[in-house]
Write a protein that holds these residues in place. Structure first.
Motif, PDB file in Angstrom:
ATOM      1  N   MET A   1       5.140  27.358 -44.242  1.00 40.26           N
ATOM      2  CA  MET A   1       5.236  28.625 -43.558  1.00 40.26           C
ATOM      3  C   MET A   1       6.111  29.567 -44.386  1.00 40.26           C
ATOM      4  SD  MET A   1       6.186  29.334 -39.638  1.00 40.26           S
ATOM      5  CE  MET A   1       4.513  28.932 -39.192  1.00 40.26           C
ATOM      6  N   GLU A   2       5.780  30.827 -44.333  1.00 36.62           N
ATOM      7  CA  GLU A   2       6.460  31.808 -45.174  1.00 36.62           C
ATOM      8  C   GLU A   2       6.892  33.007 -44.330  1.00 36.62           C
ATOM      9  OE1 GLU A   2       4.815  34.756 -48.564  1.00 36.62           O
ATOM     10  OE2 GLU A   2       4.425  32.622 -48.873  1.00 36.62           O
ATOM     11  N   TYR A   3       8.058  33.549 -44.640  1.00 37.42           N
ATOM     12  CA  TYR A   3       8.558  34.750 -43.973  1.00 37.42           C
ATOM     13  C   TYR A   3       7.667  35.937 -44.318  1.00 37.42           C
ATOM     14  CZ  TYR A   3      11.444  38.931 -43.322  1.00 37.42           C
ATOM     15  OH  TYR A   3      11.907  40.176 -42.975  1.00 37.42           O
ATOM     16  N   GLN A   4       7.263  36.677 -43.288  1.00 32.39           N
ATOM     17  CA  GLN A   4       6.463  37.882 -43.471  1.00 32.39           C
ATOM     18  C   GLN A   4       7.121  39.000 -42.666  1.00 32.39           C
ATOM     19  OE1 GLN A   4       2.434  37.052 -42.279  1.00 32.39           O
ATOM     20  NE2 GLN A   4       2.477  35.059 -43.253  1.00 32.39           N
ATOM     21  N   CYS A   8       6.315  37.487 -39.051  1.00 33.36           N
ATOM     22  CA  CYS A   8       6.752  36.114 -38.787  1.00 33.36           C
ATOM     23  C   CYS A   8       8.145  35.899 -39.377  1.00 33.36           C
ATOM     24  CB  CYS A   8       5.753  35.139 -39.395  1.00 33.36           C
ATOM     25  SG  CYS A   8       6.303  33.430 -39.393  1.00 33.36           S
ATOM     26  N   ASN A   9       9.109  35.542 -38.520  1.00 35.53           N
ATOM     27  CA  ASN A   9      10.446  35.273 -39.051  1.00 35.53           C
ATOM     28  C   ASN A   9      11.030  33.948 -38.591  1.00 35.53           C
ATOM     29  OD1 ASN A   9      11.270  35.875 -36.449  1.00 35.53           O
ATOM     30  ND2 ASN A   9      12.673  37.514 -37.032  1.00 35.53           N
ATOM     31  N   ILE A  10      10.235  33.111 -37.885  1.00 40.54           N
ATOM     32  CA  ILE A  10      10.698  31.777 -37.493  1.00 40.54           C
ATOM     33  C   ILE A  10       9.609  30.744 -37.732  1.00 40.54           C
ATOM     34  CG2 ILE A  10      12.430  32.529 -35.818  1.00 40.54           C
ATOM     35  CD1 ILE A  10      10.408  31.950 -33.575  1.00 40.54           C
ATOM     36  N   ARG A  66       5.702  33.775 -33.297  1.00 42.20           N
ATOM     37  CA  ARG A  66       6.541  33.267 -34.399  1.00 42.20           C
ATOM     38  C   ARG A  66       7.523  34.332 -34.884  1.00 42.20           C
ATOM     39  NH1 ARG A  66       2.860  31.847 -38.845  1.00 42.20           N
ATOM     40  NH2 ARG A  66       1.846  33.706 -38.088  1.00 42.20           N
ATOM     41  N   PHE A  67       8.148  34.991 -33.902  1.00 47.66           N
ATOM     42  CA  PHE A  67       9.048  36.080 -34.246  1.00 47.66           C
ATOM     43  C   PHE A  67      10.236  36.101 -33.292  1.00 47.66           C
ATOM     44  CE2 PHE A  67      10.642  40.346 -34.670  1.00 47.66           C
ATOM     45  CZ  PHE A  67      10.508  40.586 -36.026  1.00 47.66           C
ATOM     46  N   CYS A  68      11.440  36.068 -33.838  1.00 45.30           N
ATOM     47  CA  CYS A  68      12.662  36.074 -33.037  1.00 45.30           C
ATOM     48  C   CYS A  68      13.290  37.460 -33.048  1.00 45.30           C
ATOM     49  CB  CYS A  68      13.656  35.045 -33.568  1.00 45.30           C
ATOM     50  SG  CYS A  68      15.245  35.099 -32.703  1.00 45.30           S
ATOM     51  N   VAL A  69      13.456  38.017 -31.864  1.00 43.33           N
ATOM     52  CA  VAL A  69      14.055  39.338 -31.701  1.00 43.33           C
ATOM     53  C   VAL A  69      15.510  39.330 -32.166  1.00 43.33           C
ATOM     54  CG1 VAL A  69      14.779  41.017 -29.953  1.00 43.33           C
ATOM     55  CG2 VAL A  69      12.491  40.013 -29.853  1.00 43.33           C
ATOM     56  N   VAL A  79      12.245  30.106 -41.420  1.00 40.81           N
ATOM     57  CA  VAL A  79      10.879  29.593 -41.323  1.00 40.81           C
ATOM     58  C   VAL A  79      10.798  28.107 -41.644  1.00 40.81           C
ATOM     59  CG1 VAL A  79       9.740  31.813 -41.681  1.00 40.81           C
ATOM     60  CG2 VAL A  79      10.373  30.430 -43.652  1.00 40.81           C
ATOM     61  N   GLY A  80      11.935  27.444 -41.613  1.00 40.43           N
ATOM     62  CA  GLY A  80      11.933  26.007 -41.807  1.00 40.43           C
ATOM     63  C   GLY A  80      12.863  25.512 -42.878  1.00 40.43           C
TER      64      GLY A  80
END
Length: 125
Positions: A1-4, A8-10, A66-69, A79-80
């Motif tokens: 998984m990759e940060y986007q 996506c940040n988690i 897959r996003f944390c506020v 992301v891992g």
């Protein structure tokens, strides 16, 4: 998984945490509604379910998207491979914009849920 940025940040471990938070908040909402009904509190107290319902929606949406506020707010992602700082200003802005939308969507879900609960109580009780 990759940060986007803004997408996506988690990763999976952080997603599970958000899902568990959402489930716990939903159970709290159920307990609140049960207490209001069982104890005979005023029906308007059912509107207080907006707070745990907001938490339930927030947990679910963060899990699903897959996003944390909170991470967006402080400028990090995980992301891992551990927590990393968001260094790019454009990425940080995209994350924060997404966080605002996700927060608004969760609040709307909480309000709608609380109004439905209140409406059912007024009609059914």
């Amino acid at each position: 998984m990759e940060y986007q940025p803004g997408v996506c940040n988690i990763g999976p471990a952080q997603q599970r945490r958000r899902l568990l938070l959402g489930i716990a908040s939903l159970l709290l909402a159920v307990a609140l509604v049960a207490a209001v009904v069982a104890v005979g509190w005023p029906r308007w107290a059912l509107l207080l379910s907006v707070f745990p319902l907001y938490g339930a929606a927030m947990g679910y949406f963060q899990y699903r998207e897959r996003f944390c506020v909170g991470f967006a707010g402080i400028g990090v992602f995980d992301v891992g491979d551990g927590t990393n700082q968001v260094l790019d200003e454009a990425a940080l802005a995209a994350d924060r914009k997404r966080a605002i939308r996700l927060n608004a969507k969760s609040l709307a879900a909480g309000v709608v849920g609380a109004v439905v609960i209140y409406g059912v109580a007024v009609v059914g009780l």
